[in-house]
Motif scaffolding. Sequence first.
Motif, mmCIF file in Angstrom:
data_model
loop_
_atom_site.group_PDB
_atom_site.id
_atom_site.type_symbol
_atom_site.label_atom_id
_atom_site.label_comp_id
_atom_site.label_asym_id
_atom_site.label_seq_id
_atom_site.Cartn_x
_atom_site.Cartn_y
_atom_site.Cartn_z
ATOM 1 N N PHE A 102 0.820 -1.210 0.000
ATOM 2 C CA PHE A 102 0.000 0.000 0.000
ATOM 3 C C PHE A 102 0.855 1.262 0.000
ATOM 4 O O PHE A 102 2.014 1.252 0.399
ATOM 5 C CB PHE A 102 -0.891 0.025 1.247
ATOM 6 C CG PHE A 102 -1.854 -1.126 1.326
ATOM 7 C CD1 PHE A 102 -3.141 -0.999 0.852
ATOM 8 C CD2 PHE A 102 -1.463 -2.343 1.872
ATOM 9 C CE1 PHE A 102 -4.036 -2.054 0.928
ATOM 10 C CE2 PHE A 102 -2.345 -3.404 1.944
ATOM 11 C CZ PHE A 102 -3.632 -3.256 1.475
ATOM 12 N N GLN A 103 0.219 2.353 -0.389
ATOM 13 C CA GLN A 103 0.917 3.643 -0.381
ATOM 14 C C GLN A 103 1.401 4.001 1.032
ATOM 15 O O GLN A 103 2.519 4.454 1.208
ATOM 16 C CB GLN A 103 -0.043 4.720 -0.894
ATOM 17 C CG GLN A 103 0.591 6.083 -0.969
ATOM 18 C CD GLN A 103 -0.372 7.130 -1.525
ATOM 19 O OE1 GLN A 103 -1.512 6.821 -1.881
ATOM 20 N NE2 GLN A 103 0.083 8.346 -1.597
ATOM 21 N N HIS A 104 0.546 3.769 2.027
ATOM 22 C CA HIS A 104 0.908 4.148 3.394
ATOM 23 C C HIS A 104 1.370 2.950 4.216
ATOM 24 O O HIS A 104 1.176 2.917 5.430
ATOM 25 C CB HIS A 104 -0.253 4.871 4.058
ATOM 26 C CG HIS A 104 -0.581 6.169 3.376
ATOM 27 N ND1 HIS A 104 0.237 7.264 3.467
ATOM 28 C CD2 HIS A 104 -1.595 6.513 2.551
ATOM 29 C CE1 HIS A 104 -0.268 8.245 2.736
ATOM 30 N NE2 HIS A 104 -1.375 7.809 2.170
ATOM 31 N N PHE A 105 1.950 1.981 3.578
ATOM 32 C CA PHE A 105 2.584 0.795 4.185
ATOM 33 C C PHE A 105 1.616 -0.098 4.956
ATOM 34 O O PHE A 105 1.625 -1.300 4.780
ATOM 35 C CB PHE A 105 3.760 1.149 5.117
ATOM 36 C CG PHE A 105 4.469 2.443 4.801
ATOM 37 C CD1 PHE A 105 4.828 2.750 3.487
ATOM 38 C CD2 PHE A 105 4.771 3.368 5.782
ATOM 39 C CE1 PHE A 105 5.478 3.932 3.173
ATOM 40 C CE2 PHE A 105 5.411 4.556 5.478
ATOM 41 C CZ PHE A 105 5.764 4.838 4.168
ATOM 42 N N ASN A 106 0.818 0.531 5.862
ATOM 43 C CA ASN A 106 -0.139 -0.226 6.676
ATOM 44 C C ASN A 106 0.485 -1.401 7.410
ATOM 45 O O ASN A 106 -0.106 -2.474 7.497
ATOM 46 C CB ASN A 106 -1.312 -0.729 5.821
ATOM 47 C CG ASN A 106 -2.122 0.407 5.251
ATOM 48 O OD1 ASN A 106 -1.958 1.546 5.672
ATOM 49 N ND2 ASN A 106 -2.971 0.111 4.304
ATOM 50 N N LEU A 107 1.687 -1.196 7.958
ATOM 51 C CA LEU A 107 2.242 -2.223 8.839
ATOM 52 C C LEU A 107 1.435 -2.223 10.127
ATOM 53 O O LEU A 107 0.824 -1.217 10.477
ATOM 54 C CB LEU A 107 3.709 -1.915 9.138
ATOM 55 C CG LEU A 107 4.660 -2.062 7.962
ATOM 56 C CD1 LEU A 107 6.064 -1.651 8.380
ATOM 57 C CD2 LEU A 107 4.675 -3.477 7.428
ATOM 58 N N PHE A 108 1.461 -3.358 10.848
ATOM 59 C CA PHE A 108 0.728 -3.428 12.105
ATOM 60 C C PHE A 108 1.609 -2.837 13.202
ATOM 61 O O PHE A 108 2.608 -3.445 13.582
ATOM 62 C CB PHE A 108 0.337 -4.871 12.414
ATOM 63 C CG PHE A 108 -0.400 -5.528 11.273
ATOM 64 C CD1 PHE A 108 -1.480 -4.893 10.675
ATOM 65 C CD2 PHE A 108 0.000 -6.751 10.784
ATOM 66 C CE1 PHE A 108 -2.162 -5.481 9.623
ATOM 67 C CE2 PHE A 108 -0.672 -7.353 9.724
ATOM 68 C CZ PHE A 108 -1.749 -6.718 9.140
ATOM 69 N N PRO A 109 1.253 -1.666 13.731
ATOM 70 C CA PRO A 109 2.174 -0.965 14.632
ATOM 71 C C PRO A 109 2.354 -1.650 15.985
ATOM 72 O O PRO A 109 3.311 -1.360 16.684
ATOM 73 C CB PRO A 109 1.507 0.407 14.816
ATOM 74 C CG PRO A 109 0.079 0.191 14.491
ATOM 75 C CD PRO A 109 0.033 -0.890 13.475
ATOM 76 N N HIS A 110 1.428 -2.563 16.333
ATOM 77 C CA HIS A 110 1.543 -3.211 17.639
ATOM 78 C C HIS A 110 2.399 -4.466 17.584
ATOM 79 O O HIS A 110 2.622 -5.112 18.604
ATOM 80 C CB HIS A 110 0.154 -3.544 18.189
ATOM 81 C CG HIS A 110 -0.614 -4.505 17.316
ATOM 82 N ND1 HIS A 110 -0.936 -4.210 16.013
ATOM 83 C CD2 HIS A 110 -1.101 -5.734 17.560
ATOM 84 C CE1 HIS A 110 -1.606 -5.240 15.500
ATOM 85 N NE2 HIS A 110 -1.708 -6.165 16.413
ATOM 86 N N LEU A 111 2.865 -4.814 16.381
ATOM 87 C CA LEU A 111 3.680 -6.019 16.244
ATOM 88 C C LEU A 111 5.070 -5.640 15.752
ATOM 89 O O LEU A 111 5.227 -4.680 15.002
ATOM 90 C CB LEU A 111 3.035 -6.983 15.240
ATOM 91 C CG LEU A 111 1.643 -7.513 15.576
ATOM 92 C CD1 LEU A 111 1.113 -8.360 14.435
ATOM 93 C CD2 LEU A 111 1.676 -8.323 16.857
ATOM 94 N N SER A 112 6.073 -6.423 16.164
ATOM 95 C CA SER A 112 7.427 -6.162 15.689
ATOM 96 C C SER A 112 7.487 -6.493 14.194
ATOM 97 O O SER A 112 6.586 -7.121 13.637
ATOM 98 C CB SER A 112 8.424 -7.012 16.462
ATOM 99 O OG SER A 112 8.289 -8.360 16.097
#
Lengths: 261, 395
Positions: A102-112
């Motif tokens: 995605f354009q805004h990465f959308n990584l899960f911020p609560h996970l390493s």
Amino acid sequence: MNSEEHIIAPVESAAADEDIIIVRDLNKWFGQFHVLKSLNLNVKKGERIVICGPSGSGKSTFIRCINHLEAHQRGEIIVDGVVLNEDLKNIEAIRREVGMVFQHFNLFPHLSVLENCLLAPIWVRKTPRKEAIEIAMEYLERVKIPEQAHKYPGQLSGGQQQRVAIARSLCMKPKIMLFDEPTSALDPEMIKEVLDVMIELAGSGMTMLCVTHEMGFAKTVADRVIFMDGGECVEEGPPQSFFNNPQQPRTREFLDQILQH
Amino acid sequence: MNSDPSLPPKSSVKPWNDPRVRSAVFQILAILAVAWVGYSLFQNTLTNMASRGISTGFGFLDSSAGFGIVMSLIEYNESMSYGRTFFVGLANTLLVSGLGIIFATIVGFIVGVLRLSNNWLIARLALAYIEIFRNIPLLLQIFFWYFAVLGTLPSPRQSVSIGEVAFLNLRGIVLPKPIFEAGSGAVGIVLIIAIIISLAIARWAKRRQAATGQFFPVLPVSAALILGAPIIAYFALGSPIGWDVPALSGFNFRGGITVIPELGALLLALTLYTASFIAEIVRSGIISVSRGQTEAAAALGLPPRRVLRLVIVPQALRVIIPPLTSQYLNLTKNSSLATAIGYPDLVNVFMGTTLNQTGQAVEIVAITMAVYLTISLSISMLMNIYNRAVALKER
């Protein structure tokens, strides 16, 4: 003209004969607004396609239809032999084989970073954890950030986050990768590190659909460039003829705009 | 002058223009003012009490109370001390607050999720519930449940029977009381063993997943084990737990446990009122997780319930917890409204009857306030610990 094309040799095409994505007469409306107008596209296995066009042309919506993040109202999409309809099992089956960045990465911020890469293999593919860690580390190495595995997304730069997002998708060993403006939210000096990873991925024979404004990237890796405007496919062709000899006036206008500076 | 380059350069500012000197001076003045106010209040109180002949100190706590309390979790009778009434009230306050927090959390989470339902009717019903209970004063709601709902129940002789074992009437709800006979300990032991086995299953399932990737339905199996094993043991041992079923005798019930209507009304009101706030907190927490998170998780092939459980809820919790803490504190403090309907909580018993009888206002008010402060700070501390555990790591 951009000088990158002279530096980077075009990546060898790995396209086979078999169609992995078939889109026929695809139509979509947002309320009354007709966003996608009768699109047709056949993508061969290993083919790399770049979709460009002005904002609001429906290019993002189009690739989001391919893994059903957006529902279409008319027409047919067949991905890897599975017909995309409202059947949840079909949708999940297709999403397992189609990675998306995605354009805004959308990584899960609560996970390493590592846990981001483990989530889907463990819960969707039922991969044993140890094996999933090995696969994840392998892909993190490929995107050149294995040393960040135990950090959290909030601790990384934009370019690093996007590379993690690519690794996260690859951990599912997808057959197709969709990129939705992967470099548009990045600072200029970080664009190259992400594009390098994508070029390397293209070289490995991955089927790729990429919405991007990086024309240098398109010239380097694309087998075909598609220009969309107003929800329609205006022009498509191999990058050579598309950039040097565009047929449609709208394409010429667009290329003039973005290649000017 | 200071010439050592390893030390910070000395300030050349005039002391009355130096912000550090200024702030120190103002702090000293403030401390002196507070100390003076405190001292004069203290002196004033002592003088006034001496002139009225009120003795100070906590000696009154040992004298006999001489009044009855309608509900007590610990042993209590009229001959016991005022100190004892404190613990009776405290236990009742902790009971209603503890139960209220548990029920309000459950109801609040369910309503909060329903409020986001795609089903129009369910979402609207949840909205109606929230808007009604959130916007009516709590005291009014307590009166509503106490006088309008529980107060109109039939007399004991016309009780509403629930399967002939429990009875609902004007004086509350009468439930059967368990009597532990010989052999009932074995049932307890079986229960403990079942819990230990469940924990072992959970660990085994985690290891097996790591090794083979296979999931094991830990939750349903554990639930079946923990509920089923003691029931089987109960019947296998020939029903060692007897039940004292309440029976009507004369104008009232004999036997069983009676839950007084004051507790029922207060618990209902506190639960439903606080749950409406918790529902909104839960809803805002879920909404605060960006749409991109759901999309990214869905694009990886995760089914919707896994998306909720693995991606949305963990992120929503960090938004939910701080305001949830203040709702827990509100509920605990609001439980002191018990006094309006006569539920014997700390304020009603200790700051009410005990204060009236002894006249030791300063001591009793101080003790009561200290208790609420302690309870509230304890809840805050626990929630802060939990909040730190779920907080995001950045930088």
